[in-house]
Design a protein around this motif. Structure first.
Motif, PDB file in Angstrom:
ATOM      1  N   GLU A   2      -0.475   2.610   9.430  1.00  0.00           N
ATOM      2  CA  GLU A   2      -0.252   3.984   8.974  1.00  0.00           C
ATOM      3  C   GLU A   2       0.702   4.023   7.783  1.00  0.00           C
ATOM      4  O   GLU A   2       0.459   4.739   6.807  1.00  0.00           O
ATOM      5  N   LYS A   3       1.746   3.213   7.833  1.00  0.00           N
ATOM      6  CA  LYS A   3       2.721   3.185   6.749  1.00  0.00           C
ATOM      7  C   LYS A   3       2.072   2.684   5.451  1.00  0.00           C
ATOM      8  O   LYS A   3       2.307   3.240   4.371  1.00  0.00           O
ATOM      9  N   ILE A   4       1.244   1.659   5.553  1.00  0.00           N
ATOM     10  CA  ILE A   4       0.559   1.125   4.370  1.00  0.00           C
ATOM     11  C   ILE A   4      -0.403   2.175   3.806  1.00  0.00           C
ATOM     12  O   ILE A   4      -0.487   2.363   2.594  1.00  0.00           O
ATOM     13  N   LYS A  10       0.150   7.828  -1.433  1.00  0.00           N
ATOM     14  CA  LYS A  10       1.228   8.291  -2.313  1.00  0.00           C
ATOM     15  C   LYS A  10       1.071   7.711  -3.725  1.00  0.00           C
ATOM     16  O   LYS A  10       1.213   8.415  -4.716  1.00  0.00           O
ATOM     17  N   GLU A  11       0.726   6.433  -3.804  1.00  0.00           N
ATOM     18  CA  GLU A  11       0.592   5.769  -5.107  1.00  0.00           C
ATOM     19  C   GLU A  11      -0.642   6.225  -5.882  1.00  0.00           C
ATOM     20  O   GLU A  11      -0.670   6.153  -7.100  1.00  0.00           O
ATOM     21  N   HIS A  12      -1.682   6.671  -5.167  1.00  0.00           N
ATOM     22  CA  HIS A  12      -2.948   7.019  -5.823  1.00  0.00           C
ATOM     23  C   HIS A  12      -3.325   8.487  -5.636  1.00  0.00           C
ATOM     24  O   HIS A  12      -4.477   8.855  -5.846  1.00  0.00           O
ATOM     25  N   GLN A  13      -2.375   9.327  -5.285  1.00  0.00           N
ATOM     26  CA  GLN A  13      -2.716  10.717  -5.007  1.00  0.00           C
ATOM     27  C   GLN A  13      -3.228  11.475  -6.229  1.00  0.00           C
ATOM     28  O   GLN A  13      -3.969  12.448  -6.089  1.00  0.00           O
ATOM     29  N   LYS A  53     -10.717  -2.873  -6.344  1.00  0.00           N
ATOM     30  CA  LYS A  53      -9.387  -2.285  -6.504  1.00  0.00           C
ATOM     31  C   LYS A  53      -9.259  -1.096  -5.558  1.00  0.00           C
ATOM     32  O   LYS A  53     -10.250  -0.419  -5.261  1.00  0.00           O
ATOM     33  N   VAL A  54      -8.056  -0.829  -5.110  1.00  0.00           N
ATOM     34  CA  VAL A  54      -7.814   0.312  -4.226  1.00  0.00           C
ATOM     35  C   VAL A  54      -8.255   1.603  -4.912  1.00  0.00           C
ATOM     36  O   VAL A  54      -8.869   2.470  -4.291  1.00  0.00           O
ATOM     37  N   SER A  55      -7.961   1.716  -6.209  1.00  0.00           N
ATOM     38  CA  SER A  55      -8.327   2.941  -6.928  1.00  0.00           C
ATOM     39  C   SER A  55      -9.838   3.121  -6.971  1.00  0.00           C
ATOM     40  O   SER A  55     -10.333   4.244  -6.851  1.00  0.00           O
ATOM     41  N   THR A  56     -10.586   2.042  -7.088  1.00  0.00           N
ATOM     42  CA  THR A  56     -12.049   2.125  -7.081  1.00  0.00           C
ATOM     43  C   THR A  56     -12.536   2.606  -5.721  1.00  0.00           C
ATOM     44  O   THR A  56     -13.412   3.474  -5.623  1.00  0.00           O
ATOM     45  N   TRP A  57     -11.969   2.059  -4.660  1.00  0.00           N
ATOM     46  CA  TRP A  57     -12.334   2.458  -3.300  1.00  0.00           C
ATOM     47  C   TRP A  57     -12.004   3.933  -3.072  1.00  0.00           C
ATOM     48  O   TRP A  57     -12.818   4.685  -2.525  1.00  0.00           O
ATOM     49  N   HIS A  86       4.602  14.660  -1.759  1.00  0.00           N
ATOM     50  CA  HIS A  86       4.057  14.903  -3.088  1.00  0.00           C
ATOM     51  C   HIS A  86       2.618  15.390  -3.033  1.00  0.00           C
ATOM     52  O   HIS A  86       1.950  15.444  -4.030  1.00  0.00           O
ATOM     53  N   ALA A  87       2.122  15.740  -1.849  1.00  0.00           N
ATOM     54  CA  ALA A  87       0.723  16.116  -1.721  1.00  0.00           C
ATOM     55  C   ALA A  87       0.415  17.486  -2.303  1.00  0.00           C
ATOM     56  O   ALA A  87      -0.726  17.865  -2.398  1.00  0.00           O
ATOM     57  N   ASP A  88       1.422  18.254  -2.725  1.00  0.00           N
ATOM     58  CA  ASP A  88       1.146  19.545  -3.349  1.00  0.00           C
ATOM     59  C   ASP A  88       0.415  19.335  -4.657  1.00  0.00           C
ATOM     60  O   ASP A  88       0.653  18.377  -5.369  1.00  0.00           O
ATOM     61  N   LEU A  89      -0.470  20.267  -4.968  1.00  0.00           N
ATOM     62  CA  LEU A  89      -1.214  20.150  -6.207  1.00  0.00           C
ATOM     63  C   LEU A  89      -0.284  20.315  -7.387  1.00  0.00           C
ATOM     64  O   LEU A  89       0.713  21.018  -7.329  1.00  0.00           O
ATOM     65  N   GLU A  90      -0.627  19.656  -8.460  1.00  0.00           N
ATOM     66  CA  GLU A  90       0.172  19.750  -9.667  1.00  0.00           C
ATOM     67  C   GLU A  90       0.243  21.205 -10.116  1.00  0.00           C
ATOM     68  O   GLU A  90      -0.737  21.911 -10.084  1.00  0.00           O
TER      69      GLU A  90
END
Length: 156
Positions: A2-4, A10-13, A53-57, A86-90
């Motif tokens: 879950e932490k991962i 968070k890194e790819h939101q 890559k994680v971003s591709t997935w 940080h999940a709020d929309l920009e």
């Protein structure tokens, strides 16, 4: 695990935010789609074998979710308290960016998927891998989409 997962989100939101903005008009709908994409990523996370890559997935699942949820008559949303803060929309989107998002929303689902990957600097080969179409056809489709976007933006 879950932490991962939470760290990965968070890194790819930004990827999820962009897909949500592109496929939904209102902030509420964008937040709902964001939640649904995170839920689908969580479901698929144990099966992610890191062959891409994680971003591709994340792109593949986010785009499939955005398109699939749009086609459902009823949307099932699972809210979680465990999302990153940080999940709020920009909220600080420039007027130019908003015009571009409005133009992008006028594209059909497959066009949105292709142009979003292109705007993220994915190569034609990577886009082909994610979408399942040939690399040459990616180039043809992107040229048509760019012309369509120019036409939409010049109408404004």
């Amino acid at each position: 695990m879950e932490k991962i997962f939470l760290q990965t989100i968070k890194e790819h939101q930004n990827i999820i935010h962009k897909i949500s903005r592109m496929y939904r008009n209102t902030k509420e709908d964008q937040q709902d789609l964001f939640q649904e994409i995170v839920f689908q990523l969580w479901r698929a996370f144990p099966g992610f074998r890191q062959e891409s890559k994680v971003s591709t997935w994340i792109y593949r699942i986010a785009l499939n979710t955005a398109i699939a949820v749009y086609r459902k008559s009823k949307v099932n949303i699972s809210l979680s308290d465990d999302l990153p803060e940080h999940a709020d929309l920009e909220t600080d989107i420039s007027e130019q960016e908003e015009l571009m998002y409005r133009a992008l929303r006028q594209l059909n689902d497959s066009e949105k998927a292709l142009i979003s990957l292109y705007l993220e600097d994915y190569s034609y080969q990577e886009i082909a891998d994610i979408t399942g179409i040939s690399e040459n056809y990616v180039g043809v489709r992107l040229n048509r989409i760019k012309e369509k976007l120019k036409s939409i933006l010049n109408q404004k």
